[in-house]
Design an enzyme around this catalytic site. Structure first.
Site: not given
Ligand code: PMV
Length: 307
Positions: A95, A99-100, A104-105, A146
Site C-alpha cells: 500500500p 508505512g510498509l 523504497a521497494a 527503508d
Molecule cells: O516511510 P515510512 O512510513 O515507512 O516511515 C519511515 C520511518 C521514519 O522513521 C518515520 C522516517 C525515516 O526516514 O526513518
C-alpha cells in the site's frame, strides 16, 4: 524481458527517533512486493507504466522530482547505459503511504531490473544507496532504514550513517499487520516532528532517547529468544509515538481492538497518522486479532513470521 522485485518492510521499533540517530529495528515483509518488468521497444524513448498510480508517461516527459524517473536516471548513470528503447512496467501490492516501504521497494526493484537487463551485478548496498537518493524526494531527511532493510531483505538493527548490522532471531515470532486505510505521506509526519523538536528540544530529545533504548532492549530480547518481553516493549514504543504526536484516532482504534483481542503488544508502524499498525501475536491470538481488526474497519490484514 527482465523481471525483478523487492519486498515490503515493517519497522518493529524506533521509527522517527531513527531520523535523529537513535537505533531502530526493521524486518522485510515478503507477503507484499513491488515488481518491475523491462521490455525492449524499438523506439528512442523510455516508457513508464505505473498502473497502481494510474500513470503512463515517458521518462522524457516526467517531472523533475518524479520518483520512478529519478531512480531510472540514477540507475542508468550508475550502470553507464542509455535510458532508451524500453518499457518499464511497475506493479506493487505494497500500500502507498502505508508505512510498509512502498517507495523504497519500487526503487530497489527498478534498480535490480535494470542491472539484470544490462547484465551488471548490483550489490544490495548499491541498490540501497540508489534508493536512498530517491527517499530524499519523499521527505528531506530520511534515515535510510527503508531502503536498507528492503535491499538487504533481512532483519536489521539500523543506526543512521553507520554500517548495517544484522542480528540473530533466536526464536521466530509472528506479527500481524493491519491497514487503517488512511494513506499518510511520510513527509508530513516527519516535518511535524521536526518542527515540534525545534520548539521543544529537551522534551523531544528525551522521547527519542527512550525510543532508542527500547530498540536496544528489543534487539537483546530477540537475540536471546525472549519473545514474551517484546509485547510490553511495543506498547511502550506506541506510548512514546503517541507523545511525539504521530498517532491518530484510526490507529488508536486498531491498537485498542488488538489489545482487547489478546495481542501482547501493538504499535503504529512507519511515519504514522494513518498507514499500518503491527501487533505481536501467537497461534492462539492471531485469528482473534485479525477478526477484531476487520470488525474495527481495518482494510487489510497480513500475518508475517519474523525469523
Ligand atoms: O516511510 P515510512 O512510513 O515507512 O516511515 C519511515 C520511518 C521514519 O522513521 C518515520 C522516517 C525515516 O526516514 O526513518
Amino acid at each position: 524481458m527482465s523481471k525483478a522485485s523487492a519486498p515490503g518492510k515493517i519497522i518493529l521499533f524506533g521509527e522517527h527517533a531513527v531520523v535523529y540517530a537513535r537505533p531502530a529495528i526493521a524486518v522485510p515483509v515478503f507477503q507484499v512486493r513491488a515488481e518491475v518488468e523491462l521490455e525492449r521497444l524499438e523506439i528512442e524513448r523510455l516508457e513508464i507504466d505505473a498502473a497502481d498510480l494510474d500513470k503512463r508517461y515517458t521518462l522524457q516527459d516526467a517531472l523533475p522530482d518524479d520518483p520512478i524517473a529519478t531512480i531510472i536516471r540514477l540507475t542508468c548513470a550508475r550502470l553507464n547505459v542509455e535510458p532508451n528503447g524500453l518499457r518499464v512496467r511497475v506493479r506493487s501490492t505494497i500500500p502507498i503511504g502505508g508505512g510498509l516501504g512502498s517507495g523504497a521497494a519500487v526503487s530497489v526493484a527498478i534498480a535490480r531490473a535494470f542491472a539484470q537487463h544490462f547484465s551488471v551485478t548490483l550489490s544490495a548496498g548499491e541498490a540501497s544507496a540508489l534508493a536512498f537518493e530517491v527517499e530524499k524526494l519523499h521527505h528531506g531527511t530520511p534515515s535510510g532504514i527503508d531502503n536498507t532493510v528492503i535491499a538487504f531483505e533481512q532483519p536489521v538493527y539500523f543506526v543512521r550513517d553507520q554500517p548495517i548490522e544484522s542480528f540473530r532471531v533466536a526464536r521466530p515470532f509472528t506479527i500481524a499487520i493491519a491497514d487503517t486505510g488512511i494513506a499518510a505521506p511520510t513527509k508530513i509526519a516527519v516535518g511535524d516532528v521536526r518542527r515540534a523538536w525545534q520548539a521543544e528540544r529537551a522534551r523531544y530529545e528525551s522521547l527519542f532517547d527512550q525510543i532508542g533504548s527500547i530498540a536496544q532492549k528489543a534487539r537483546a530480547a530477540i537475540e536471546r529468544g525472549n519473545v514474551e518481553s517484546l509485547g510490553a516493549l511495543m506498547n511502550a514504543n506506541q506510548a512514546l509515538l503517541r507523545a511525539l504526536g504521530v498517532s491518530s484516532p484510526e490507529i488508536e482504534t486498531l491498537v485498542d481492538a488488538a489489545l482487547r483481542a489478546g495481542a501482547s503488544g501493538v504499535k503504529l508502524c512507519g511515519a504514522g497518522r494513518g498507514g499500518n499498525v503491527i501487533a505481536l501475536v501467537d497461534e492462539v491470538t492471531q485469528d482473534k486479532v485479525a477478526r477484531a481488526w476487520r470488525d474495527a474497519g481495518a482494510r487489510n490484514v497480513i500475518i508475517t513470521q519474523v525469523n
